[in-house]
Design a protein around this motif. Structure first.
Motif, PDB file in Angstrom:
ATOM      1  N   GLY A 269      43.238  29.492  66.208  1.00  0.00           N
ATOM      2  CA  GLY A 269      43.224  28.063  66.519  1.00  0.00           C
ATOM      3  C   GLY A 269      42.255  27.291  65.648  1.00  0.00           C
ATOM      4  O   GLY A 269      42.559  26.179  65.187  1.00  0.00           O
ATOM      5  N   TYR A 270      41.080  27.876  65.389  1.00  0.00           N
ATOM      6  CA  TYR A 270      40.100  27.211  64.536  1.00  0.00           C
ATOM      7  C   TYR A 270      40.609  27.068  63.106  1.00  0.00           C
ATOM      8  O   TYR A 270      40.373  26.053  62.452  1.00  0.00           O
ATOM      9  CB  TYR A 270      38.793  28.002  64.558  1.00  0.00           C
ATOM     10  CG  TYR A 270      37.712  27.402  63.693  1.00  0.00           C
ATOM     11  CD1 TYR A 270      36.939  26.339  64.157  1.00  0.00           C
ATOM     12  CD2 TYR A 270      37.469  27.893  62.412  1.00  0.00           C
ATOM     13  CE1 TYR A 270      35.953  25.780  63.364  1.00  0.00           C
ATOM     14  CE2 TYR A 270      36.486  27.342  61.615  1.00  0.00           C
ATOM     15  CZ  TYR A 270      35.725  26.285  62.093  1.00  0.00           C
ATOM     16  OH  TYR A 270      34.756  25.740  61.302  1.00  0.00           O
TER      17      TYR A 270
ATOM     18  N   VAL B 197      42.479  34.929  68.873  1.00  0.00           N
ATOM     19  CA  VAL B 197      43.263  33.713  69.115  1.00  0.00           C
ATOM     20  C   VAL B 197      42.418  32.468  68.862  1.00  0.00           C
ATOM     21  O   VAL B 197      42.900  31.465  68.321  1.00  0.00           O
ATOM     22  CB  VAL B 197      43.825  33.730  70.553  1.00  0.00           C
ATOM     23  CG1 VAL B 197      44.480  32.390  70.903  1.00  0.00           C
ATOM     24  CG2 VAL B 197      44.829  34.858  70.712  1.00  0.00           C
ATOM     25  N   PHE B 198      41.131  32.534  69.234  1.00  0.00           N
ATOM     26  CA  PHE B 198      40.231  31.408  68.945  1.00  0.00           C
ATOM     27  C   PHE B 198      40.108  31.180  67.432  1.00  0.00           C
ATOM     28  O   PHE B 198      40.124  30.038  66.956  1.00  0.00           O
ATOM     29  CB  PHE B 198      38.857  31.675  69.548  1.00  0.00           C
ATOM     30  CG  PHE B 198      37.812  30.690  69.108  1.00  0.00           C
ATOM     31  CD1 PHE B 198      37.760  29.412  69.654  1.00  0.00           C
ATOM     32  CD2 PHE B 198      36.875  31.030  68.129  1.00  0.00           C
ATOM     33  CE1 PHE B 198      36.791  28.493  69.242  1.00  0.00           C
ATOM     34  CE2 PHE B 198      35.913  30.129  67.713  1.00  0.00           C
ATOM     35  CZ  PHE B 198      35.874  28.853  68.274  1.00  0.00           C
ATOM     36  N   ILE B 199      40.003  32.272  66.662  1.00  0.00           N
ATOM     37  CA  ILE B 199      39.906  32.138  65.203  1.00  0.00           C
ATOM     38  C   ILE B 199      41.195  31.551  64.633  1.00  0.00           C
ATOM     39  O   ILE B 199      41.164  30.715  63.719  1.00  0.00           O
ATOM     40  CB  ILE B 199      39.592  33.509  64.574  1.00  0.00           C
ATOM     41  CG1 ILE B 199      38.168  33.934  64.948  1.00  0.00           C
ATOM     42  CG2 ILE B 199      39.748  33.469  63.059  1.00  0.00           C
ATOM     43  CD1 ILE B 199      37.782  35.289  64.418  1.00  0.00           C
TER      44      ILE B 199
ATOM     45  N   THR C  12      41.244  37.657  72.566  1.00  0.00           N
ATOM     46  CA  THR C  12      40.924  36.261  72.890  1.00  0.00           C
ATOM     47  C   THR C  12      40.113  35.631  71.755  1.00  0.00           C
ATOM     48  O   THR C  12      40.338  34.473  71.374  1.00  0.00           O
ATOM     49  CB  THR C  12      40.143  36.188  74.209  1.00  0.00           C
ATOM     50  OG1 THR C  12      40.909  36.795  75.246  1.00  0.00           O
ATOM     51  CG2 THR C  12      39.838  34.747  74.583  1.00  0.00           C
ATOM     52  N   GLY C  13      39.171  36.412  71.207  1.00  0.00           N
ATOM     53  CA  GLY C  13      38.423  35.939  70.051  1.00  0.00           C
ATOM     54  C   GLY C  13      39.303  35.736  68.835  1.00  0.00           C
ATOM     55  O   GLY C  13      39.130  34.761  68.075  1.00  0.00           O
TER      56      GLY C  13
ATOM     57  N   MET D 236      33.412  35.007  60.783  1.00  0.00           N
ATOM     58  CA  MET D 236      34.789  35.036  61.266  1.00  0.00           C
ATOM     59  C   MET D 236      35.647  35.963  60.416  1.00  0.00           C
ATOM     60  O   MET D 236      36.552  36.633  60.920  1.00  0.00           O
ATOM     61  CB  MET D 236      35.380  33.624  61.271  1.00  0.00           C
ATOM     62  CG  MET D 236      34.768  32.691  62.289  1.00  0.00           C
ATOM     63  SD  MET D 236      35.627  31.101  62.344  1.00  0.00           S
ATOM     64  CE  MET D 236      34.681  30.252  63.607  1.00  0.00           C
TER      65      MET D 236
ATOM     66  N   HIS E 262      37.698  38.994  61.854  1.00  0.00           N
ATOM     67  CA  HIS E 262      39.124  39.027  61.550  1.00  0.00           C
ATOM     68  C   HIS E 262      39.515  40.354  60.902  1.00  0.00           C
ATOM     69  O   HIS E 262      40.608  40.892  61.168  1.00  0.00           O
ATOM     70  CB  HIS E 262      39.455  37.860  60.625  1.00  0.00           C
ATOM     71  CG  HIS E 262      40.906  37.512  60.577  1.00  0.00           C
ATOM     72  ND1 HIS E 262      41.674  37.301  61.699  1.00  0.00           N
ATOM     73  CD2 HIS E 262      41.749  37.355  59.522  1.00  0.00           C
ATOM     74  CE1 HIS E 262      42.909  37.007  61.341  1.00  0.00           C
ATOM     75  NE2 HIS E 262      42.990  37.060  60.027  1.00  0.00           N
TER      76      HIS E 262
END
Length: 599
Positions: free
Chosen positions: A50-51, A46-48, A43-44, A379, A383
């Motif tokens: 999107g960001y 996927v957030f990265i 989930t983290g 990040m 990653h």
């Protein structure tokens, strides 16, 4: 009696039951907590992603941008304080580096000025007049935007506003439209700077570019030999193993002899006065010594392990039966590789997109650079952990799938009725019940890989400040983590096999696998090691024939390069005074080549 029977029943229930070691029909989900943790971790990620799409400049990544903040192939908005920004680059879709043959990295920036041009120069431009003629004919201006094309030869500052001469021929790279130089020297410098400023990489890329046809042919030869060896293993027998070992020994001795012969031939070659030829001679000596040592070690191992050939043949026969029941097992690594490539490409795209997430800043000369936003570095590390963990998870899924399929075929008692679709059955069992076990095992490997990655990062960061003692400590730590990684990988592989058979969680499977291996340690070790050794000999056989082909091609190219060197000496302006003497020494051998020069 009743109490005694009850007491006996309770004690029997508390006594751990022996494992049946056969595929279980009724299973339950294992290590579900770890599957939930992996879901939260992704989930983290996927957030990265999107960001990176929202905050990153994907246009700058895909289409490229010049040194003044303009994205090539698009209409741009001006940047305050940068007079050459905000230009319409709709017709200028290619990125051109003004100093592509001498790129340097200074303060994490390329020293070369970058421009957007309408087309790349496909022929070498030696003078400013040729640069001006190219601009007038093609409409592609290779000098800074503020300099008009008719001033290319008149402006006294044209030397700093125009590309370095000579401009090498270049072609646009597919998809990203970067003008890539086509000469081997410039290409190697260009690629090595963009990847890493390493002189060794420069030499390797230069050699690959100059001999790419030979390398492609050797790759095809190695692929054909690998397929032949893999096909030979299908019909392995004791006699075939002896023949195979004999071929490997002869191949090793032959390669050693060829290497020593080439080294002897080099020592009596007049062209070793050149630095490159002298380096080649030293490399040949090193390869000859290493190949001799490897040959001696392999001969000793073959002599020591010769008594385990029969057990290894039986092991290969079992494997062949499993492959015969499910031939698609041979393609399982290809599917895994394709999935890994897809994930790595996605990972790199997100990483580059994160790198473009920055604010524009004007520096000297009106140029524009982008400063990364705060928090991006954290990040990057998150990653990176995602790269290691997910890659290990994909590899672990492959191991679990193969283990389940082989176990299904091995424990099938009815040989006349082979199992139906064992790979699909193993995949369904993996995704329905044991994904958490795979996640936990891959996390164990990740916890070892992260310190190794940090050590490599610290080693490169402190490269100039390290002492001999610190270098020794770094190497010892790296070696220890490498050994731990190998041991854990071996444990994980056996744990996945146990889970595929007994349907137990990761810790219980690892414990059962260790117990079984400890009880039969000598038997398992000898059979597995000699089986791995036979497969390793197959790889050695492929390498021997491929190296032999490469040596023959290398020796042919060396003879050709000695001939070209003599021609270059003949045409060198410094050697014009010796031209007549060279002609007398060589007789009529060089006349057909010298004659066009005289015309």
């Amino acid at each position: 009696m009743h109490c005694f029977g009850a007491e006996y029943q309770v004690s029997a229930e508390r006594t751990p039951r022996e494992r049946e070691w056969r595929p279980q029909i009724y299973r339950k989900c294992t290590d579900t907590i770890w599957l939930s943790l992996f879901f939260l971790f992704w989930t983290g990620l996927v957030f990265i992603m999107g960001y990176s799409v929202a905050a990153g400049a994907t246009g700058r990544l895909l289409f490229g941008y010049d040194s003044f903040g303009n994205v090539c192939g698009k209409k741009n908005s001006p940047v305050e304080g940068a007079p050459l920004s905000g230009q319409d680059m709709t017709l200028k879709k290619h990125v051109f580096f003004m100093n592509s043959c001498n790129l340097e990295v200074k303060d994490v920036r390329l020293s070369s000025t970058v421009l957007c041009v309408s087309s790349c120069p496909e022929e070498q431009l030696d003078t400013l007049e040729e640069v001006q003629l190219f601009a007038n004919n093609s409409g592609s201006f290779l000098c800074v935007y503020s300099l008009n094309s008719f001033n290319y030869t008149q402006n006294p500052n044209a030397g700093s506003l125009c590309p370095s001469l000579p401009v090498p021929p270049s072609k646009p790279f597919p998809l990203f439209n970067r003008c890539i130089p086509q000469t081997p020297e410039c290409y190697s410098v260009f690629a090595s700077v963009l990847i890493n400023d390493v002189d060794a990489l420069h030499r390797i890329l230069s050699g690959i570019m100059s001999g790419r046809d030979t390398i492609l042919g050797l790759c095809i030869l190695a692929l054909a030999l690998s397929l032949a060896v893999m096909f030979t293993f299908r019909f392995v027998t004791t006699l075939l193993v002896h023949i195979f070992i004999a071929l490997v020994v002869l191949g090793l001795l032959f390669v050693c002899g060829v290497l020593w012969w080439l080294y002897y031939d080099y020592t009596y070659d007049l062209s070793i006065e050149l630095d490159t030829e002298r380096e080649n001679m030293e490399c040949l000596l090193g390869f000859a010594i290493v190949s001799t040592v490897v040959t001696a070690v392999l001969l000793v191992l073959i002599f020591v392990l010769r008594k385990r050939i029969k057990l290894t043949v039986e092991l290969f026969r079992v494997i062949n039966k499993a492959i015969g029941s499910s031939p698609f097992l041979l393609f399982q690594p290809l599917w895994t590789f394709a999935i890994l490539i897809f994930f790595w490409v996605l990972w790199v795209a997100v990483l580059l997109s994160l790198g473009t997430a920055g604010a524009a800043q004007v520096i000297e000369g009106g140029q524009v650079e982008y400063k990364p936003l705060s928090g991006i570095r954290y990040m990057w590390w998150y990653h990176l952990i995602g790269l290691i963990w997910t890659s290990e998870f994909i590899l672990a899924c492959q191991q679990m799938t193969i283990a389940g399929a082989v176990a299904t075929c091995y424990f099938n008692r009815n040989k006349n009725d082979p199992p139906d679709r064992p790979i699909l059955s193993s995949l369904s069992v993996l995704f329905c019940y044991h994904l958490g076990t795979v996640v936990k095992g891959s996390f164990v490997i990740t916890m070892v890989r992260i310190p190794r990655t940090v050590l490599v990062y610290m080693c490169n960061a402190l490269k100039e400040k390290r002492s001999v003692w610190s270098r020794y400590v770094f190497r010892c730590c790296f070696c220890c983590f490498w050994c731990l990684d190998r041991c854990l990988r071996h444990l994980n592989q056996n744990a996945y096999t146990t889970t595929a058979i007994n349907a137990t969680d990761f810790c219980a499977s690892a414990k059962d696998a260790l117990k079984l291996l400890s009880k039969n340690s000598s038997h398992f070790t000898s059979v597995n090691r000699f089986g791995d050794f036979i497969i390793f000999l197959g790889k050695v056989l492929v390498v021997c024939f491929t190296v032999f082909g490469g040596l023959m091609a290398f020796n042919y190219n060396r003879a050709l390069q000695s001939f070209v060197t003599r021609i270059n000496k003949l045409n060198d302006p410094r050697a014009q005074k010796d031209k007549n003497s060279l002609r007398k020494e060589e007789g009529t051998e060089l006349r057909p080549i010298v004659r066009p020069t005289v015309r």
